[in-house]
Every structure is written in structure tokens, then in C-alpha cells.
Design an enzyme around this catalytic site. Structure first.
Site, PDB file in Angstrom:
ATOM      1  N   LYS A 207       0.909  -1.141  -0.010  1.00 30.88           N
ATOM      2  CA  LYS A 207       0.008  -0.062   0.012  1.00 30.88           C
ATOM      3  C   LYS A 207       0.870   1.196   0.015  1.00 30.88           C
ATOM      4  O   LYS A 207       0.875   2.135  -0.807  1.00 30.88           O
ATOM      5  CB  LYS A 207      -0.887   0.057   1.083  1.00 30.88           C
ATOM      6  CG  LYS A 207      -1.932   1.235   1.217  1.00 30.88           C
ATOM      7  CD  LYS A 207      -2.767   0.929   2.455  1.00 30.88           C
ATOM      8  CE  LYS A 207      -3.352   2.337   2.620  1.00 30.88           C
ATOM      9  NZ  LYS A 207      -4.560   2.284   3.847  1.00 30.88           N
ATOM     10  N   GLU A 213      10.365  -4.907   4.353  1.00 26.90           N
ATOM     11  CA  GLU A 213      10.501  -6.421   3.972  1.00 26.90           C
ATOM     12  C   GLU A 213      10.060  -6.487   2.509  1.00 26.90           C
ATOM     13  O   GLU A 213      11.037  -7.159   1.714  1.00 26.90           O
ATOM     14  CB  GLU A 213       9.459  -7.075   4.632  1.00 26.90           C
ATOM     15  CG  GLU A 213       9.480  -7.233   6.313  1.00 26.90           C
ATOM     16  CD  GLU A 213       9.155  -6.362   7.220  1.00 26.90           C
ATOM     17  OE1 GLU A 213       9.145  -5.002   6.423  1.00 26.90           O
ATOM     18  OE2 GLU A 213       8.811  -6.406   8.292  1.00 26.90           O
ATOM     19  N   GLY A 269      -4.924  -2.056   4.915  1.00 27.83           N
ATOM     20  CA  GLY A 269      -4.054  -3.387   4.288  1.00 27.83           C
ATOM     21  C   GLY A 269      -4.908  -4.583   4.764  1.00 27.83           C
ATOM     22  O   GLY A 269      -5.151  -5.415   3.949  1.00 27.83           O
ATOM     23  N   ARG A 270      -5.378  -4.887   5.966  1.00 24.91           N
ATOM     24  CA  ARG A 270      -6.021  -6.239   6.195  1.00 24.91           C
ATOM     25  C   ARG A 270      -7.399  -6.359   5.868  1.00 24.91           C
ATOM     26  O   ARG A 270      -8.140  -7.289   5.869  1.00 24.91           O
ATOM     27  CB  ARG A 270      -5.973  -6.321   7.865  1.00 24.91           C
ATOM     28  CG  ARG A 270      -6.403  -5.186   8.335  1.00 24.91           C
ATOM     29  CD  ARG A 270      -6.193  -5.164  10.154  1.00 24.91           C
ATOM     30  NE  ARG A 270      -6.685  -3.855  10.910  1.00 24.91           N
ATOM     31  CZ  ARG A 270      -5.780  -2.822  10.867  1.00 24.91           C
ATOM     32  NH1 ARG A 270      -4.821  -2.588  10.117  1.00 24.91           N
ATOM     33  NH2 ARG A 270      -6.449  -1.661  11.663  1.00 24.91           N
ATOM     34  N   GLU A 355      -4.877  -6.775  14.825  1.00 21.60           N
ATOM     35  CA  GLU A 355      -4.350  -5.433  14.090  1.00 21.60           C
ATOM     36  C   GLU A 355      -5.550  -4.454  14.220  1.00 21.60           C
ATOM     37  O   GLU A 355      -5.424  -3.452  14.413  1.00 21.60           O
ATOM     38  CB  GLU A 355      -3.584  -5.652  12.837  1.00 21.60           C
ATOM     39  CG  GLU A 355      -2.693  -4.512  12.623  1.00 21.60           C
ATOM     40  CD  GLU A 355      -2.036  -4.575  11.298  1.00 21.60           C
ATOM     41  OE1 GLU A 355      -2.376  -4.371  10.191  1.00 21.60           O
ATOM     42  OE2 GLU A 355      -0.882  -4.947  11.304  1.00 21.60           O
ATOM     43  N   HIS A 386      -5.664 -33.197  16.932  1.00 14.91           N
ATOM     44  CA  HIS A 386      -4.547 -34.403  17.413  1.00 14.91           C
ATOM     45  C   HIS A 386      -3.487 -33.383  18.121  1.00 14.91           C
ATOM     46  O   HIS A 386      -2.413 -34.053  18.297  1.00 14.91           O
ATOM     47  CB  HIS A 386      -4.050 -35.149  16.380  1.00 14.91           C
ATOM     48  CG  HIS A 386      -5.155 -36.175  16.070  1.00 14.91           C
ATOM     49  ND1 HIS A 386      -5.484 -37.501  16.421  1.00 14.91           N
ATOM     50  CD2 HIS A 386      -6.015 -36.168  14.923  1.00 14.91           C
ATOM     51  CE1 HIS A 386      -6.184 -37.840  15.694  1.00 14.91           C
ATOM     52  NE2 HIS A 386      -6.844 -37.229  14.943  1.00 14.91           N
ATOM     53  N   LYS A 506       9.294  -0.844  13.951  1.00 16.15           N
ATOM     54  CA  LYS A 506       9.853  -0.498  12.540  1.00 16.15           C
ATOM     55  C   LYS A 506      10.854   0.600  12.690  1.00 16.15           C
ATOM     56  O   LYS A 506      11.774   0.128  12.064  1.00 16.15           O
ATOM     57  CB  LYS A 506       8.882  -0.123  11.642  1.00 16.15           C
ATOM     58  CG  LYS A 506       7.679  -1.201  11.168  1.00 16.15           C
ATOM     59  CD  LYS A 506       6.753  -0.384  10.158  1.00 16.15           C
ATOM     60  CE  LYS A 506       5.700  -1.261  10.025  1.00 16.15           C
ATOM     61  NZ  LYS A 506       4.573  -0.660   9.143  1.00 16.15           N
TER      62      LYS A 506
HETATM   63  O1  F6P Z   1       3.045  -3.151   9.892  1.00 17.34           O
HETATM   64  C1  F6P Z   1       1.780  -3.166   9.635  1.00 17.34           C
HETATM   65  C2  F6P Z   1       1.298  -2.837   8.209  1.00 17.34           C
HETATM   66  O2  F6P Z   1       1.235  -1.626   8.059  1.00 17.34           O
HETATM   67  C3  F6P Z   1       0.101  -3.641   7.832  1.00 17.34           C
HETATM   68  O3  F6P Z   1      -1.334  -3.094   8.303  1.00 17.34           O
HETATM   69  C4  F6P Z   1       0.051  -3.759   6.346  1.00 17.34           C
HETATM   70  O4  F6P Z   1      -0.984  -4.683   6.006  1.00 17.34           O
HETATM   71  C5  F6P Z   1       1.498  -4.187   6.420  1.00 17.34           C
HETATM   72  O5  F6P Z   1       2.057  -3.376   7.158  1.00 17.34           O
HETATM   73  C6  F6P Z   1       1.977  -3.851   4.871  1.00 17.34           C
HETATM   74  O6  F6P Z   1       2.035  -2.682   4.485  1.00 17.34           O
HETATM   75  P1  F6P Z   1       2.103  -2.314   2.969  1.00 17.34           P
HETATM   76  O7  F6P Z   1       1.028  -2.805   2.279  1.00 17.34           O
HETATM   77  O8  F6P Z   1       2.167  -0.586   3.049  1.00 17.34           O
HETATM   78  O9  F6P Z   1       3.441  -2.697   2.365  1.00 17.34           O
END
Ligand code: F6P
Length: 543
Positions: A207, A213, A269-270, A355, A386, A506
Site C-alpha cells: 500500500k 520487507e 491493508g488487512r 491488528e 490431535h 519498525k
Molecule cells: O506493519 C503493519 C502494516 O502496516 C499492515 O497494516 C500492512 O498490511 C502491512 O504493514 C504492509 O503494508 P504495505 O502494504 O504498505 O507494505
């Protein structure tokens, strides 16, 4: 200032009622009401939801509905669907529901018809997906795309991977997807190791397009691609597309905005799977199936928007969760899909629920005086049986559980599906009704073993059954949980749509990184634990 919900008559009535119900047992509730199983159930779209095995009476449900009214749930629902800026800490509308409005509907927010915007992007996605799926879109060396690697994290990963896994049976164009999320280099390395760059398409989903990452993984993927295809930079355009709200960052990364699919700041995002974030899923199953997914979401949206709370299934389930969390002391909530295809559903729900509702201040900034945010967890049945069901059956904790199952399997192998679903029905019944000491003794257990074999029962479950796991049903399930989360957040008067709690970690990781890479040496400003740990790490890392 908004009222503290715990000071209301509705809350107090529930607290008193919880005391009264303390000794009730599901055995007695079912004995007293032979119709309970049919009565305490409802339908939403294709989902049959049975809440009769919950620790509730009719009075409980009436009191919970009153609490929802006191919390102005209906007004809050209307505000969300209308595009009001209910994400107040970020001053944003919350309009994931607009992503699944049918073509031709209109919703004007901040001066724009957002539904028209949504369909314009969906049409671009569909056109691109068709080109890739038909082989018209080829890679740099003229080969068609066989593998899509989705690079993203959090909502930019969990929705797509969950839906891809759930809809594997609907893949129909020979495209398989892989998902890279973790910044652990193992993730990207293992995901691409056996791939052919000539037939691989990377979908970089972020987003913000600032996520550490995702950018690190995307850089590695690009280097791997270029190395594999002879180093010609122009290859990137045929093998990388982006999904983002941030065109400038996408451009800076080196992806042509022609190959970018956008969405909007009003999609959290979620909550973003039904936006362009679902592109990998669309590539695998095709635009028609993706639209069926959206139509499934929309059916549940409409139910949630228009149905009075007493019959509003997501609202009722959300209120039941409040009941367990705030009045009966539950800490966690198990989600147990009886479908291997839903193996990532619990992980997806963890972000959606935790979240969203892992907050401890109210919308106007006061510290809450009650618990919020259940801890969601789970595994597909029967694996969980199990592993951890023992604790639910005979442990000391209250663990409300959702069982999700389907009448028709995708793979109808001998009688396996019937055996599978026998476990679903057996577990929900065993959890509710258990086995008394008398029953255990009558079955011949030696006296000293009776207490060990007693199954207390009275463990609440909700059963969700659908005919088959189709794209539409998947959309319905996700929307159901989104609105459960919304209902809980409304009662708790918190903002389910921000996530400030993930920021500090972060920032600190970025501050510490130079100490690990060797760019900086001085550990003296750190606390003694972090200092010692990093010193040890450095010593071992560079041995
Ligand atoms: O760190 C949490 C977050 O902001 C989530 O809410 C989001 O889904 C994820 O990181 C990834 O963010 P982005 O889509 O901006 O890379």
C-alpha cells in the site's frame, strides 16, 4: 466525550446476567428447549450459522442487542458505508465495502464516485490478467508466464495467500502462485530457487511502497531476474508489476506506472484483498471467479448494512465475542476450519482481528477500562484435534471456537469427506455436552480414572456451514469476520482501522540495522540486554 460503555445500564445488566448464568450448562439449555438448535441459528447468503451451542439464553441475546444499540452500532455501520471519516486517527474513510459494490452503483466520497474508480481498476486488472492467462503477455524472452510471485507482507500477503490457497481448485490457466513476505532472506531464496526467470512474474504489493520487507525482497527478486535474463534492465517491465497507492514510490523503485494497479487510502491493508491487492489471485483463478468472490462479500455487506441487530449474523457473532471477552473472561478465540483449503484462514484472521482490535484507548483517547481484542488462533481440523483440542475439552480455560465446514468436498474420495465432517459434528457436540462422571462410570471406567475421563462440556462453539467452498462463499466468510470485528470495535469504542502499535518496532529496527551491518560500531547508547545480545550476534555472525 463519549460515555464509558461499562457505566451504562446495558453493560451492568449483562454483568448481572453473567452471574445468573454462571451455573447454567448447555446440556440443560438444550434439554429445556428441544428447538434450540434450529432457533438459535440464522442464514447469511450461503452461510448457515448456528450459535445455539453458545453459553447464552434468549435473554442474553436481548441484552447484547440492547448493548449494541447503546453503542450506536447501526449509526456506526451507516457511517462506515457512507464514507464518513471513521478512521479518525488517520482522518480517513473506511470503504473496503465499496470495493465490492456492483458495477453501476454510485458512492460519492470526498467529491469522487469511488465505485466508478473501483471498477476502472478492476477492469484494468481483468484485462491484464486475461493477457497473462492467455499467453498474450509474454516475458522478456517471449515465454509465457507460469509462476506469479506475490511479494508483500501483512495485508499485502495474508489476504492473497489465504485466498489463493482457498481457491486452488479454481486455478484454470496453468498459473501457480508463490508468496514471499518475510525479510528473512530464506523466504525469497527458497521461493525462487527452482523458478525460471523467463516465465516468472513478480507482483510487488505494498500500500505504502515503503515497507522494508517488501522492498528488500523485491530488490532481490529484481537482481535474480536480471542475472537470469542477461542483465538487460528492460526485462523488468515484462516481469514486474506493482500494486500500491503510492505511484511516486513505485516509479522510484523502477516499475513503470503503466504496470501499476492502484487502490486508495480508504482501504486498510488487512481489508484489501478485494482491491488490486488480490491481483495474484485473479491471475490464478481468472477475473470471473474474482468477481464472484466480490459478489459474495457484497451479499454479506448488504446483510450487515440493512438487517436489524437481532437477526444480523455478523453483529450477533461480534456481540457473542464481546460477551465472552468482557463478561465471561475468555482471552482467546479459536477458528477451526474443516477444510484444508482454508489452511491460511486462521493466520489471515489474526491480522484482521488483532491488528484491528488490539487497541487500549477509545476513539477520544481515553484508556479503556475493559478488555478488547480477542487473541485469534487456529488450525484446520482434524489436525488441531490431535494437537490442542485436549486443552479446550479438559483444560481450565474458556475458549470459544468457530467451526467452519462444507457439505460438498472438492475431492470426493471414497467416504473421506463424510468421515471428516463426522469429526466436525462430533467435536462441537462433545465440547457442548461432554460426558458426566455417571456416564463415564457406566461405561466401565475404574473409579480412580473417572475424574480423568470426565468431559465437562459447556464449551461454546459456533458452527458455520456452507454448501461448498466457492469464490463467493470465501468472500462471504471474509466479510462475515470483517463485520464481526467492526461490531466488537463499535462496542469497545476503539478505532479498528489504524495500527500505530506496529510503528515503533519498525523505527527501532531501522535504527539498529547499522549496528548489525557494521555501518556503525558504538553500542553504548543501548539498554544492557539489547547491547549484550547484539554483541553476541556480531561475534557469532562474523566468526
Ligand atoms: O506493519 C503493519 C502494516 O502496516 C499492515 O497494516 C500492512 O498490511 C502491512 O504493514 C504492509 O503494508 P504495505 O502494504 O504498505 O507494505
Amino acid at each position: 466525550m463519549a460515555e464509558d460503555i461499562t457505566t451504562t445500564d446495558e453493560w451492568r445488566a449483562l454483568a448481572a446476567h453473567a452471574e445468573k448464568l454462571r451455573d447454567a450448562h448447555l446440556r440443560d439449555l438444550f434439554d429445556a428447549d428441544p428447538e434450540r438448535g434450529e432457533r438459535l441459528a440464522g442464514e447469511v447468503a450461503d452461510l448457515h450459522v448456528d450459535w445455539s451451542k453458545n453459553l447464552v439464553t434468549d435473554e442474553t441475546l436481548t441484552l447484547l442487542a440492547a448493548l449494541a444499540r447503546r453503542a450506536r452500532l447501526t449509526d456506526r455501520i451507516a457511517a462506515m458505508f457512507s464514507g464518513a471519516h471513521i478512521n479518525s486517527t488517520e482522518d480517513r474513510a473506511v470503504l473496503h465495502t465499496a470495493l465490492r459494490q456492483p458495477r453501476g452503483a454510485t458512492l460519492t466520497v470526498d467529491g469522487r464516485d469511488v465505485v466508478a474508480d473501483v471498477h476502472a481498476v478492476l477492469d484494468r486488472m481483468a484485462a491484464f490478467a486475461e493477457r497473462v492467462r492467455s499467453g498474450q503477455w509474454v516475458g522478456h524472452t517471449g515465454e509465457r508466464i507460469r509462476t506469479v510471485v506475490n511479494i508483500g507482507i501483512g495485508g499485502s500477503d495474508l489476504g492473497p495467500v489465504m485466498a489463493y490457497e482457498a481457491l486452488r481448485a479454481y486455478r484454470d490457466a496453468g498459473i501457480t502462485c508463490r508468496f514471499v513476505s518475510n525479510i528473512d532472506p530464506t523466504d525469497v531464496a527458497e521461493a525462487i530457487a527452482d523458478l525460471d526467470p523467463a516465465s516468472t512474474l513478480f507482483v510487488v504489493v505494498s500500500k505504502t511502497f515503503t515497507t522494508q520487507e517488501t522492498l528488500a525482497n523485491a530488490r532481490q527478486a529484481r537482481a535474480w531476474l536480471l542475472a537470469g535474463l542477461g542483465g538487460d534492465d528492460s526485462a523488468v517491465a515484462r516481469h514486474f508489476v506493482a500494486v500500491s497507492t503510492n505511484e511516486q514510490r513505485v516509479r522510484d523503485f523502477g516499475i513503470d506506472p503503466e504496470n501499476m494497479f492502484g487502490f486508495w487510502d480508504w482501504v486498510g491493508g488487512r481489508y484489501s484483498l478485494p482491491s488490486a491487492v488480490g491481483l495474484s489471485v485473479m491471475l490464478a483463478v481468472g477475473p470471473d471467479r474474482f468477481r464472484e468472490l466480490l459478489a459474495g462479500y457484497h451479499e454479506v455487506d448488504e446483510h450487515f448494512r440493512t438487517t436489524p441487530v437481532e437477526r444480523n449474523v455478523p453483529a450477533l457473532l461480534g456481540l457473542l465475542n464481546v460477551w465472552y471477552t468482557n463478561f465471561l473472561g475468555a482471552q482467546t478465540h479459536a477458528v477451526l476450519p474443516y477444510s484444508q483449503y482454508l489452511n491460511r484462514f486462521p493466520a489471515y484472521l489474526q491480522q484482521l482481528t488483532m491488528e484491528s482490535n488490539g487497541k487500549s484507548v477509545t476513539l477520544d483517547g481515553r484508556r479503556v477500562s475493559y478488555d478488547t481484542g480477542e487473541i485469534f488462533w487456529g488450525e484446520p481440523g482434524t489436525n488441531g484435534q490431535h494437537a490442542f483440542y485436549q486443552l479446550i475439552h479438559q483444560g481450565t480455560r474458556l475458549v470459544p471456537a468457530d467451526f467452519i465446514g462444507f457439505s460438498r468436498p472438492r475431492h470426493d474420495l471414497a467416504d473421506m469427506h463424510d468421515l471428516f465432517m463426522s469429526n466436525f459434528f462430533a467435536q462441537t457436540a462433545a465440547l457442548a455436552f461432554g460426558r458426566t462422571a455417571e456416564q463415564v462410570a457406566a461405561e466401565g471406567a475404574p473409579a480412580e480414572l473417572v475424574p480423568h475421563k470426565v468431559m465437562p462440556g459447556n464449551h461454546p462453539t459456533t458452527s458455520i456451514i456452507a454448501p461448498e467452498l466457492t469464490p463467493a462463499v470465501l468472500g462471504q466468510l471474509v466479510a462475515l469476520y470483517e463485520h464481526i470485528v467492526f461490531t466488537e470495535g463499535s462496542v469497545w469504542d476503539i478505532n479498528p482501522f489504524d495500527q500505530w502499535g506496529v510503528e515503533l518496532g519498525k523505527v527501532m529496527a531501522n535504527q539498529l540495522a547499522p549496528l548489525l551491518t557494521g555501518a556503525e560500531a558504538d553500542l553504548s547508547g543501548l539498554d544492557s540486554s539489547t547491547r549484550a545480545l547484539i554483541a553476541r550476534y556480531r561475534a557469532q555472525r562474523h566468526r
